[in-house]
Design an enzyme around this catalytic site. Structure first.
Site, PDB file in Angstrom:
ATOM      1  N   ASN A   1       1.096  -1.253   0.087  1.00 51.69           N
ATOM      2  CA  ASN A   1      -0.102   0.049   0.352  1.00 51.69           C
ATOM      3  C   ASN A   1       0.981   1.122  -0.223  1.00 51.69           C
ATOM      4  OD1 ASN A   1      -2.081   1.698  -0.035  1.00 51.69           O
ATOM      5  ND2 ASN A   1      -3.153   0.683   1.088  1.00 51.69           N
TER       6      ASN A   1
ATOM      7  N   HIS B   1      23.252   2.845  11.436  1.00 54.43           N
ATOM      8  CA  HIS B   1      24.126   3.385  11.246  1.00 54.43           C
ATOM      9  C   HIS B   1      24.730   2.942  12.921  1.00 54.43           C
ATOM     10  CE1 HIS B   1      22.957   6.525   8.327  1.00 54.43           C
ATOM     11  NE2 HIS B   1      22.651   6.165   8.892  1.00 54.43           N
TER      12      HIS B   1
ATOM     13  N   ALA C   1      -0.366  -3.221  13.895  1.00 54.88           N
ATOM     14  CA  ALA C   1       0.116  -1.310  13.523  1.00 54.88           C
ATOM     15  C   ALA C   1       0.820  -0.980  14.169  1.00 54.88           C
ATOM     16  CB  ALA C   1      -1.271  -1.210  13.211  1.00 54.88           C
TER      17      ALA C   1
ATOM     18  N   THR D   1      12.172  -5.864  16.203  1.00 56.16           N
ATOM     19  CA  THR D   1      13.623  -5.763  16.024  1.00 56.16           C
ATOM     20  C   THR D   1      14.586  -6.858  16.200  1.00 56.16           C
ATOM     21  OG1 THR D   1      13.339  -5.972  19.183  1.00 56.16           O
ATOM     22  CG2 THR D   1      13.578  -3.877  17.604  1.00 56.16           C
ATOM     23  N   LYS D   2      13.318  -8.138  16.109  1.00 54.19           N
ATOM     24  CA  LYS D   2      14.302  -9.316  16.272  1.00 54.19           C
ATOM     25  C   LYS D   2      12.557 -10.457  15.764  1.00 54.19           C
ATOM     26  CE  LYS D   2      11.681  -9.935  20.878  1.00 54.19           C
ATOM     27  NZ  LYS D   2      12.247 -10.681  22.581  1.00 54.19           N
TER      28      LYS D   2
ATOM     29  N   ARG E   1       6.550  -7.244  20.761  1.00 52.95           N
ATOM     30  CA  ARG E   1       7.003  -8.757  20.867  1.00 52.95           C
ATOM     31  C   ARG E   1       5.520  -9.579  21.009  1.00 52.95           C
ATOM     32  NH1 ARG E   1       3.092  -9.605  25.362  1.00 52.95           N
ATOM     33  NH2 ARG E   1       2.018  -7.420  26.132  1.00 52.95           N
TER      34      ARG E   1
ATOM     35  N   ARG F   1       0.345 -13.939  20.278  1.00 51.83           N
ATOM     36  CA  ARG F   1      -0.294 -15.201  20.772  1.00 51.83           C
ATOM     37  C   ARG F   1       0.063 -15.543  19.478  1.00 51.83           C
ATOM     38  NH1 ARG F   1      -5.634 -14.697  17.862  1.00 51.83           N
ATOM     39  NH2 ARG F   1      -5.744 -12.502  17.482  1.00 51.83           N
TER      40      ARG F   1
END
Length: 192
Positions: free
Chosen positions: A81, A111, A167, A172-173, A187, A190
């Site tokens: 989108n 960076h 949303a 980060t992992k 995180r 479920r």
């Protein structure tokens, strides 16, 4: 033999932002697509030469912002989108049947955290412009994923098949397949 900044970038090693080869790629990436009239039935044709791979039945809404394009692979039946940004310095792979909502940022570049490692250098011939150190890492989005509006996906992340990113999430992992991840940092809340 000395490797180019592009080769170092693909290996996840530091590069300089002012490398002429990388700047040339970035300068041409999406201009024609973003300038095409919405009624232009051929506007998607502008994207085929931009991306490293682009599957069948892909639809992307303008505007689209891509650093290099050739380092992005898009599978079949993908919908991206409006106002998506892809910094693909570390390589971006988007699987089949992926939905990407508005304002998503796929950031396979960044960076160094330590200030002395991202030092700013003047360009040799243009002292008024500044140069800095870039780092990159791959992003992989599996088949059947849905990336919610305003989500940010950072380097060195794999999102498993059929996962949903809520949303505004900042990923980060890695996110396992068949799971819902939300929040900042994202995180898993479920399995789905």
């Amino acid at each position: 033999m000395t490797r180019s900044d592009k080769e170092r970038m693909l290996a996840g090693e530091p590069t300089l932002s002012g490398d002429p080869e990388l700047l040339e790629i970035a300068a041409r990436a999406c201009f024609a697509f973003n300038q095409a009239h919405p009624d232009d039935e051929t506007r998607m044709d502008h994207l085929r030469p931009i991306f490293g791979e682009m599957g069948e039945n892909v639809w992307i809404e303008a505007p689209l912002y891509v650093d290099f394009g050739e380092l992005t692979k898009i599978g079949d039946k993908v919908f991206i989108n409006t106002n998506c940004t892809i910094l693909d310095g570390g390589g971006v792979t988007i699987g089949d049947q992926v939905l990407i909502a508005p304002n998503v940022q796929i950031m396979a570049a960044g960076h160094p955290i330590k200030a002395s490692d991202r030092m700013v250098y003047p360009f040799e011939n243009e002292p008024e412009r500044m140069n800095f150190v870039n780092l990159a890492g791959p992003i992989k989005i599996g088949n059947g994923c849905w990336i919610g509006a305003g989500a940010i996906i950072l380097p060195n992340v794999t999102i498993g098949d059929r996962a949903v990113i809520g949303a505004g999430a900042v990923v980060t992992k890695d996110v396992p397949a068949d799971s819902l991840a939300v929040g900042n940092p994202a995180r898993v809340v479920r399995q789905i």
